[in-house]
Write an enzyme that holds these catalytic residues in place. Structure first.
Site, short mmCIF file in Angstrom:
data_model
loop_
_atom_site.label_atom_id
_atom_site.label_comp_id
_atom_site.label_asym_id
_atom_site.label_seq_id
_atom_site.Cartn_x
_atom_site.Cartn_y
_atom_site.Cartn_z
N GLY A 22 0.80 -1.21 0.00
CA GLY A 22 0.00 0.00 0.00
C GLY A 22 0.83 1.26 0.00
O GLY A 22 2.07 1.23 0.03
N GLN A 23 0.14 2.39 0.03
CA GLN A 23 0.81 3.68 -0.09
C GLN A 23 1.82 3.91 1.04
O GLN A 23 2.97 4.25 0.79
CB GLN A 23 -0.23 4.80 -0.10
CG GLN A 23 0.36 6.17 -0.38
CD GLN A 23 -0.61 7.30 -0.12
OE1 GLN A 23 -1.51 7.19 0.72
NE2 GLN A 23 -0.46 8.39 -0.83
N TYR A 154 -15.50 2.93 7.24
CA TYR A 154 -14.08 3.06 7.53
C TYR A 154 -13.88 3.76 8.87
O TYR A 154 -13.10 3.31 9.72
CB TYR A 154 -13.41 3.85 6.41
CG TYR A 154 -11.93 4.07 6.57
CD1 TYR A 154 -11.03 3.01 6.54
CD2 TYR A 154 -11.42 5.36 6.73
CE1 TYR A 154 -9.67 3.23 6.67
CE2 TYR A 154 -10.05 5.58 6.85
CZ TYR A 154 -9.19 4.51 6.83
OH TYR A 154 -7.84 4.72 6.95
N ILE A 184 -2.51 11.27 3.27
CA ILE A 184 -1.06 11.13 3.04
C ILE A 184 -0.75 11.35 1.56
O ILE A 184 -1.41 10.79 0.68
CB ILE A 184 -0.57 9.74 3.48
CG1 ILE A 184 -0.94 9.49 4.95
CG2 ILE A 184 0.92 9.62 3.25
CD1 ILE A 184 -0.33 10.47 5.93
#
Length: 328
Positions: A22-23, A154, A184
Site C-alpha cells: 500500500g501507499q 471506515y 497522506i
C-alpha cells in the site's frame, strides 16, 4: 516491550508489515529495511504484486488478515517480535464495500492482536485516521479527546479499532501504538481508494496534462501530511519509551491543512499553464464530515512530534520527485 517495561528484542527486531504494498506500507518497509537490514523486515501483501525494490530487498509473503492462520504462520516462521499492521480498506472503497471493510479492518485487527498476545509480540503499530471523527466533531483544531461519531464504515472501524487496541493495552499489558493519520501525499505510490486521493492524483495530471478535475469542492480544507513526515512520525512514536506515553493507539497527528484551490494555486506557481475544474462526487459528503485542522499537542508533548514540510516545500519536492519518476 510490555507495559510493565519488560524489554523486548529491539536490538535485532524481526518485523512484519501487513499492507506492505500500500501507499504507506511500501515506503515504511523500505525505511525499516534501511534501518534494520532487509532480512529483518517481512513485507506482507494480499493480492497486489510488489514492485522490484520491495520484492528484491527482503522477504515478501502473502497473508489474508481475515484468516489468522496465514498471519500466524509468518509470525512463527520468521520469529516476528514487532508488527506494523497497515492492511485496510480505505474510506471511499469502504463505502462501496462496507461489509468487507468491517471484516478486513476490524476482524483483521482483532486477529493480529490475538496473535500478538498469544505469541508475546513485543510491540504493535496500528494506524487510526481522521476518519474516526464525524460531523459532530469540532472542525478546527480538533482536540485529542473529542466526539467520535463517524458516518463511514471506515471511520466506524477506526473508532472501534482504537478502543480495541487500548483495551489490549489495559487488559493484557501489551505495547500497542497508533496515530490518527491525515491524508497522506506520496510521490512513490498511488493511494488506494481514500477521500484525500485527489491531493496525489492532481500532481500526476498537472505534470502530464496541465489540467485536473477534482472530485471535491474547491474550498474543502482537509488535514494532510507529506509521506516523509508520515514515516518519520510513525518511527518516532515506535521509538518513544513506553512509560512516557499517556495515549496509545489514538494520537492526533497533523502536518498541514489546505483546500484543492490552495494546492492548485501552489502547483500553478511551478506549472503556469495548469488548470483545475471541480466536479464533486460522493466523496464530498465524506470530506465534509472530517476536520479542517488538527490539534496534535499530545503527540508533540509525549514523543516530540514536529512536522518538517509546509505546503510550498511539499509541492516543490513532489514535483521534482514525480518528474524524475515519470521521465524514467
Amino acid at each position: 516491550m510490555l507495559k510493565d517495561g519488560t524489554p523486548g528484542t529491539e536490538a535485532t527486531p524481526r518485523i512484519l508489515v501487513t499492507g506492505a504494498v500500500g501507499q504507506i506500507g511500501s515506503e515504511l518497509v523500505m525505511e525499516l529495511r534501511r534501518r534494520h537490514g532487509g532480512q529483518s523486515v517481512v513485507a506482507a501483501g494480499h493480492k497486489t504484486e510488489p514492485g522490484p525494490e520491495l520484492r528484491d530487498s527482503g522477504p515478501f509473503v502473502y497473508v489474508y488478515v481475515t484468516r489468522p492462520e496465514t498471519i500466524e504462520e509468518v509470525v512463527e516462521a520468521h520469529e516476528i517480535d514487532t508488527i506494523y499492521h497497515l492492511a485496510a480498506l480505505l474510506s471511499a472503497s469502504g463505502e462501496k464495500h462496507p461489509q468487507l471493510a468491517w471484516r478486513v479492518n476490524l476482524e483483521g485487527l482483532h486477529n493480529v492482536l490475538e496473535i500478538a498476545r498469544e505469541h508475546e509480540i513485543s510491540r504493535v503499530f496500528w494506524p487510526s485516521s481522521i476518519a474516526a471523527f464525524g460531523p459532530d466533531t469540532p472542525k478546527d483544531e480538533t482536540p485529542q479527546e473529542t466526539v467520535l461519531r463517524p458516518t463511514t464504515m471506515y471511520g466506524v472501524t477506526k473508532v472501534a479499532g482504537e478502543l480495541l487496541c487500548n483495551y489490549y493495552v489495559e487488559r493484557y499489558g501489551m505495547d500497542i501504538r497508533g496515530v490518527r493519520y491525515p491524508g497522506i501525499i506520496s510521490s512513490e505510490t498511488l493511494p488506494g481508494g481514500g477521500t484525500t486521493d485527489y491531493a496525489v492524483e492532481i500532481f500526476y495530471e498537472a505534470i502530464r496534462h496541465q489540467r485536473y478535475t477534482c472530485f471535491l469542492e474547491k474550498n474543502t480544507v482537509l488535514p494532510m501530511m507529506y509521506m516523509p513526515d508520515c514515516i518519520r512520525a510513525t518511527l518516532m512514536l515506535m521509538d518513544a519509551p513506553f512509560d512516557q506515553l499517556e495515549h496509545h493507539a489514538d494520537f492526533n497527528l497533523a502536518g498541514l491543512s489546505f483546500s484543492p484551490a490552495e494546492l492548485a494555486a501552489e502547483i500553478k506557481r511551478h506549472i503556469p499553464d495548469f488548470e483545475i475544474t471541480y466536479e464533486p462526487d460522493y466523496r464530498q459528503g465524506i470530506a465534509d464530515s472530517w476536520p479542517r485542522t488538527i490539534d496534535d499537542s499530545a503527540a508533540r508533548e509525549e514523543w516530540g512530534w514536529q512536522p518538517k514540510y509546509d505546503l510550498a516545500a511539499m509541492v516543490e519536492d513532489m514535483l521534482v520527485n514525480l518528474r524524475d519518476r515519470l521521465e524514467d
